[in-house]
Each structure stands twice: as C-alpha cells, then as structure tokens.
Design an enzyme around this catalytic site. Sequence first.
Site, PDB file in Angstrom:
ATOM      1  N   LYS A 110       8.026-111.236  47.937  1.00 50.42           N
ATOM      2  CA  LYS A 110       6.912-111.315  49.011  1.00 50.42           C
ATOM      3  C   LYS A 110       5.814-112.459  48.628  1.00 50.42           C
ATOM      4  O   LYS A 110       5.214-113.211  49.405  1.00 50.42           O
ATOM      5  CB  LYS A 110       6.242-110.035  49.234  1.00 50.42           C
ATOM      6  CG  LYS A 110       5.130-109.900  50.059  1.00 50.42           C
ATOM      7  CD  LYS A 110       4.664-108.523  50.198  1.00 50.42           C
ATOM      8  CE  LYS A 110       3.600-108.059  49.201  1.00 50.42           C
ATOM      9  NZ  LYS A 110       2.196-108.556  49.466  1.00 50.42           N
ATOM     10  N   ASN A 111       5.153-112.197  47.433  1.00 47.92           N
ATOM     11  CA  ASN A 111       4.179-112.912  46.922  1.00 47.92           C
ATOM     12  C   ASN A 111       4.461-114.482  46.584  1.00 47.92           C
ATOM     13  O   ASN A 111       3.347-115.015  46.406  1.00 47.92           O
ATOM     14  CB  ASN A 111       3.271-112.335  45.837  1.00 47.92           C
ATOM     15  CG  ASN A 111       2.672-110.930  46.351  1.00 47.92           C
ATOM     16  OD1 ASN A 111       2.801-110.719  47.658  1.00 47.92           O
ATOM     17  ND2 ASN A 111       2.472-110.060  45.465  1.00 47.92           N
TER      18      ASN A 111
ATOM     19  N   ARG B 273     -11.440-106.122  48.034  1.00 46.09           N
ATOM     20  CA  ARG B 273     -10.754-107.482  48.337  1.00 46.09           C
ATOM     21  C   ARG B 273     -11.881-108.704  48.604  1.00 46.09           C
ATOM     22  O   ARG B 273     -11.739-109.444  49.841  1.00 46.09           O
ATOM     23  CB  ARG B 273      -9.869-107.378  49.243  1.00 46.09           C
ATOM     24  CG  ARG B 273      -8.833-106.369  48.946  1.00 46.09           C
ATOM     25  CD  ARG B 273      -8.151-106.198  47.771  1.00 46.09           C
ATOM     26  NE  ARG B 273      -6.984-107.449  47.720  1.00 46.09           N
ATOM     27  CZ  ARG B 273      -5.907-107.341  47.710  1.00 46.09           C
ATOM     28  NH1 ARG B 273      -5.447-106.090  48.779  1.00 46.09           N
ATOM     29  NH2 ARG B 273      -4.962-108.202  47.795  1.00 46.09           N
TER      30      ARG B 273
ATOM     31  N   CYS C  79      -9.170-103.470  51.773  1.00 42.44           N
ATOM     32  CA  CYS C  79      -8.076-102.258  52.049  1.00 42.44           C
ATOM     33  C   CYS C  79      -8.102-101.105  51.142  1.00 42.44           C
ATOM     34  O   CYS C  79      -9.152-101.268  50.418  1.00 42.44           O
ATOM     35  CB  CYS C  79      -6.737-103.264  51.906  1.00 42.44           C
ATOM     36  SG  CYS C  79      -6.379-103.657  50.014  1.00 42.44           S
TER      37      CYS C  79
ATOM     38  N   ARG D 169       6.465-103.732  54.163  1.00 44.96           N
ATOM     39  CA  ARG D 169       5.667-104.916  54.039  1.00 44.96           C
ATOM     40  C   ARG D 169       6.105-105.736  52.821  1.00 44.96           C
ATOM     41  O   ARG D 169       6.119-107.000  53.056  1.00 44.96           O
ATOM     42  CB  ARG D 169       4.144-104.378  54.118  1.00 44.96           C
ATOM     43  CG  ARG D 169       3.433-104.118  55.146  1.00 44.96           C
ATOM     44  CD  ARG D 169       1.868-104.097  54.884  1.00 44.96           C
ATOM     45  NE  ARG D 169       1.720-105.311  54.207  1.00 44.96           N
ATOM     46  CZ  ARG D 169       0.363-105.464  53.214  1.00 44.96           C
ATOM     47  NH1 ARG D 169      -0.356-104.391  53.057  1.00 44.96           N
ATOM     48  NH2 ARG D 169       0.078-106.701  52.724  1.00 44.96           N
TER      49      ARG D 169
ATOM     50  N   ASP E  98       0.447-104.334  40.430  1.00 41.81           N
ATOM     51  CA  ASP E  98       1.352-103.905  41.430  1.00 41.81           C
ATOM     52  C   ASP E  98       2.456-102.852  41.222  1.00 41.81           C
ATOM     53  O   ASP E  98       3.024-102.358  42.024  1.00 41.81           O
ATOM     54  CB  ASP E  98       1.857-105.072  42.324  1.00 41.81           C
ATOM     55  CG  ASP E  98       0.908-105.984  42.986  1.00 41.81           C
ATOM     56  OD1 ASP E  98       1.252-107.208  43.152  1.00 41.81           O
ATOM     57  OD2 ASP E  98      -0.187-105.499  43.033  1.00 41.81           O
TER      58      ASP E  98
HETATM   59  C1  EPZ Z   1      -2.560-110.990  44.991  1.00 44.15           C
HETATM   60  O1  EPZ Z   1      -3.583-110.544  45.774  1.00 44.15           O
HETATM   61  C2  EPZ Z   1      -1.281-110.180  45.576  1.00 44.15           C
HETATM   62  N1  EPZ Z   1      -1.132-110.546  46.763  1.00 44.15           N
HETATM   63  C3  EPZ Z   1      -1.772-108.763  45.102  1.00 44.15           C
HETATM   64  O2  EPZ Z   1      -0.482-108.179  45.414  1.00 44.15           O
HETATM   65  C4  EPZ Z   1      -1.651-108.752  43.599  1.00 44.15           C
HETATM   66  O3  EPZ Z   1      -2.160-107.381  43.365  1.00 44.15           O
HETATM   67  C5  EPZ Z   1      -2.977-109.727  43.063  1.00 44.15           C
HETATM   68  O4  EPZ Z   1      -2.739-111.058  43.645  1.00 44.15           O
HETATM   69  C6  EPZ Z   1      -3.159-109.584  41.497  1.00 44.15           C
HETATM   70  O5  EPZ Z   1      -2.103-109.948  40.848  1.00 44.15           O
HETATM   71  C7  EPZ Z   1      -0.578-111.547  47.316  1.00 44.15           C
HETATM   72  O6  EPZ Z   1      -0.040-112.274  46.552  1.00 44.15           O
HETATM   73  C8  EPZ Z   1      -0.447-111.788  48.860  1.00 44.15           C
HETATM   74  P1  EPZ Z   1      -6.704-111.789  43.275  1.00 44.15           P
HETATM   75  P2  EPZ Z   1      -5.017-111.286  45.572  1.00 44.15           P
HETATM   76  O7  EPZ Z   1      -7.605-112.757  44.049  1.00 44.15           O
HETATM   77  O8  EPZ Z   1      -4.835-112.866  45.727  1.00 44.15           O
HETATM   78  C9  EPZ Z   1     -11.208-110.088  42.765  1.00 44.15           C
HETATM   79  C10 EPZ Z   1       1.012-106.625  46.504  1.00 44.15           C
HETATM   80  O9  EPZ Z   1       0.998-105.202  46.564  1.00 44.15           O
HETATM   81  N2  EPZ Z   1     -11.525-111.482  43.719  1.00 44.15           N
HETATM   82  O10 EPZ Z   1      -5.905-112.368  42.208  1.00 44.15           O
HETATM   83  O11 EPZ Z   1      -5.897-110.796  46.758  1.00 44.15           O
HETATM   84  C11 EPZ Z   1     -10.285-109.116  43.545  1.00 44.15           C
HETATM   85  O12 EPZ Z   1     -11.112-108.261  43.970  1.00 44.15           O
HETATM   86  C12 EPZ Z   1      -0.547-107.149  46.660  1.00 44.15           C
HETATM   87  O13 EPZ Z   1       1.823-107.224  46.795  1.00 44.15           O
HETATM   88  C13 EPZ Z   1     -13.024-111.796  43.644  1.00 44.15           C
HETATM   89  O14 EPZ Z   1     -13.804-110.996  43.258  1.00 44.15           O
HETATM   90  O15 EPZ Z   1      -5.628-110.981  44.182  1.00 44.15           O
HETATM   91  C14 EPZ Z   1      -9.530-108.529  42.282  1.00 44.15           C
HETATM   92  O16 EPZ Z   1     -10.496-107.732  41.679  1.00 44.15           O
HETATM   93  C15 EPZ Z   1      -1.726-106.091  46.287  1.00 44.15           C
HETATM   94  N3  EPZ Z   1     -13.239-112.672  44.762  1.00 44.15           N
HETATM   95  C16 EPZ Z   1      -9.082-109.712  41.375  1.00 44.15           C
HETATM   96  O17 EPZ Z   1     -10.266-110.801  41.764  1.00 44.15           O
HETATM   97  C17 EPZ Z   1     -12.340-113.638  45.106  1.00 44.15           C
HETATM   98  O18 EPZ Z   1     -12.733-114.387  46.019  1.00 44.15           O
HETATM   99  C18 EPZ Z   1      -7.817-110.446  41.587  1.00 44.15           C
HETATM  100  O19 EPZ Z   1      -7.425-110.557  42.918  1.00 44.15           O
HETATM  101  C19 EPZ Z   1     -11.098-113.058  45.096  1.00 44.15           C
HETATM  102  C20 EPZ Z   1     -10.389-112.115  44.402  1.00 44.15           C
END
Ligand code: EPZ
Length: 417
Positions: A22-23, A121, A116, A398, A305
């Site tokens: 998915k990702n 997020r 969410c 999903r 995850d």
């Molecule tokens: C991706 O989410 C994945 N989703 C998530 O999988 C996964 O858990 C996550 O990466 C971490 O590996 C998809 O790829 C569609 P991040 P993403 O930006 O990109 C903070 C699933 O179950 N952050 O790496 O949203 C954020 O709050 C999903 O498949 C900021 O502070 O994750 C988090 O604490 C859930 N500011 C950390 O960084 C920003 O602008 C990592 O988030 C962006 C993120």
Amino acid sequence: MDSIHIQGGISLQGKVRIQGSKNAALPILAATLLTVDRSYLKNCPRISDVYAMISLLQRLGCIVVWREDGLQVDSSKVGREAMGGEAVKGMRSSLCLLGALLGRCGEVLLEHPGGCVIGERPIDLHLWALEQMGAVFLEEEGMIHGVAKELRGADIILPKPSVGATENIILAAVMARDDTCIEGAAVEPEITALCRYLQCCGASIDGVGTKRLVIHGGGPLRGAEFIVPTDRIVAGTYLLACVGAGGCILLEAAPAAEMEAVLALASQMGASCLATEEGIYVNASGYPKAVEHLITRPYPGFPTDLQSVALAVLSAAEGDSVIEESIFENRFRVAGELNRMGAKIEQLTAQRVVVHGVKRLRSAEVFAMELRGGAALVTAGLMAQGETMVAGCPYIYRGYENICRDFRELGARIVSV
Ligand code: EPZ
C-alpha cells in the site's frame, strides 16, 4: 461486509502470497501524474486506499484501467486545470498529490488532511520544504491552495525523518528547474520504490536508499512498466499472527530483506523464521516469550505500523513486556479493545505501555478504530479461544486486500459478513 468472525485457538498451517505494498503503491500512483503517457504497475494491491487514489487520478484526467495482473495509468490528458479542488478531498494519503500536482500543473488545491486516530499528523515539513522550492501556500477554509510558477531546486535539510515529506519533495524535485538535495531523507523501502519507479520513467536520482538524496530536475517523464514491491507490513502482520497463534507457515514473496527488525522480534519471542527465495518460513509454538522493551523507530527500526499487532501477540506472552511508540502520539487506542479480550495492558504514558502477559486471550465483540489496530484485533481473535467478532472492517480493507482470504489460506476459521 462490516464485521469479521474468527473461530480462534487454531494454529496456522499453509502458505499465502503477500500482496503489493500500500505505502509503495500510493506515492507511485501520485508519481504517474508526472508522466506524459502510460504506466503499467504490476502487483498493485486491490485495497480501498488504492481505489480512492484511482478515483482522484481519474477526476484529475487520468485514464486508469485494471489489467489482469496490474494497473494501467495514462496521464497524457492531465491538464493545467487539473489541480485538485473538489477532486482531492477525503483521503490523507492524497497528501502526496501536493508535490505531484505542483510538479505537473504548478498549482494544487487539496483538502487539509487533518489528523487521525493515531495522531495529529501535521504537514508543516511538507509545506516548509516545498516553499524552499518556490511554492507558495494559502490555507483557507480547510483547503490548502499551493502555487509554484516555477519549481526550483533547493538544499533541504529535514529536521526529522518524514516518509510523506520526503516523497513530496522527490515528486516536486524531479520536475524542478535544477538539482535538489535532501539531507535527512526517510529511508523506508517505499521511498526507494518511488525513486526506482521515477528512474524507470527517466528521472535522475542519486543516493537512493540513503538519507542523502540528490534529484536532478528537468522532467517531464515518460511512463514505465514497474512491479510494486510486496508489502512488508502485511507480511509482518501474518508473521506475528503465527507467533501468537502458533503454527508453521510460508509467507510467499515476503520482502525479508526489509523485515530484519520484525524477524529479530519474532526470534526474541521464540519463533524460528527462515528467509528463502520463496519467502519466509515461520515456525512457532503459540506460546510467545515476552520482550523486555520494544520501541518503534523509523526504518530500519521496528515499524510503527506493526506495533499494534505486536501488542496483541505480547498480550498472551509469558511474562511482561514494555512497548514504546516513538513515532505517533496516540497509537495505543487498540489496548482498550484488547483488554476487553482479557489482555492486561497498562498505559504508563501516552507513548509507553506495559503488557502483563496472560495465559490466553478470550473471545469478545471488539471494534476496529483504524487500519493497523483492526489487524491487531483480528490477530487477537486468532489467538483467543472461541468466536471473536471484529466490527469496523472497512478500516482493515484500506490496507489488506483480503485478510480473511489470506488467513483462511493459512488454515484459520475466519469469515467476513
Ligand atoms: C507514512 O505516514 C505511512 N503512510 C504510515 O503508514 C507510517 O506509519 C509512517 O509513514 C511512518 O512510517 C503512508 O505511507 C501512506 P511520517 P506519514 O511523515 O508519511 C511527524 C499505515 O498504517 N511529521 O513519516 O504520514 C508525524 O507526526 C500508515 O500504513 C511532522 O511532524 O508519516 C510523525 O510523528 C499509518 N510534520 C512523524 O513525523 C510533518 O510535516 C513521522 O511521520 C510530517 C510528519
């Protein structure tokens, strides 16, 4: 098909083929907007997040057709007017359209994805990085309006790893006037897959797989045929479910090289896993050992995850385990539902729990509130004696093509109704 019924207490036997990721698929689908012709994505998972992304692409002017073993996307008709607006509403993984639409159209109108169940997020890093490349954003009435008359290359130092922000920078940078360097890029396998697809489309990217990426701009790109890699989180879900329920299974095409932290945990819990060319063989007694301290980390650490699934399995381990969630601020919501199945999970802080292992979970009617928590409840149902009903399955669909079909292939008694 709103709930899943599981007759638990049966060990798993057999083999199952792991679906596409998915990702990896979602950012690659966004990247097809940067090409001026047709791409063919083999092994694209048939999950609701992909269906939602497909409908967004279609509303943006792409022609999308499922073929026997993959998805064909023709982006030749995507015009400047296709910047989003009404189209891009209602799905947080549409966030990766920010970089793609700025790259293709120089403008994007996106509904603010918001938070969410698992956390706030924020998207500050996405917006800040794209502004370094010349984009200007206005946030009005829950919408994000971005404009970039001309995307320019930039040297971007990310203060912390963000998968989505790294993806958005890459998607904009391949279309920028000159070079972009990302220091502190996320190194999840899904980033590598995105870069490999873009390279197949003619993009020039150095440092793939490392924290320092250099993207040589210039676009537009031609389409490409690409095989979406298999899903390490789905494979990890089924692997840990076998550790909890016991059994002897083969996870065909599981990406073992991307699952070292999961394999290490399974071994700590007493299972034996063997990675071969076919996939991963798992052999487990069904009486997992506790682990002193499990902490989620960015790749290659233990993936956030799979934290909920590990929580479910450790609930019936021999001894106490501490689990720490270092990525998201609210990812223990499923603990309440697991405790209704007899688990003894004590929340110490927002990001740390102690799991007092019990002999066996008991069946119950439980409710999925998000994707990976839902998968954890199905795992718990497989481990518990009696019939467990998991409601809220659309969350699970999903990310899992057909979790019931897959577990039935592993000998479980499980149906969705
Ligand atoms: C991706 O989410 C994945 N989703 C998530 O999988 C996964 O858990 C996550 O990466 C971490 O590996 C998809 O790829 C569609 P991040 P993403 O930006 O990109 C903070 C699933 O179950 N952050 O790496 O949203 C954020 O709050 C999903 O498949 C900021 O502070 O994750 C988090 O604490 C859930 N500011 C950390 O960084 C920003 O602008 C990592 O988030 C962006 C993120």
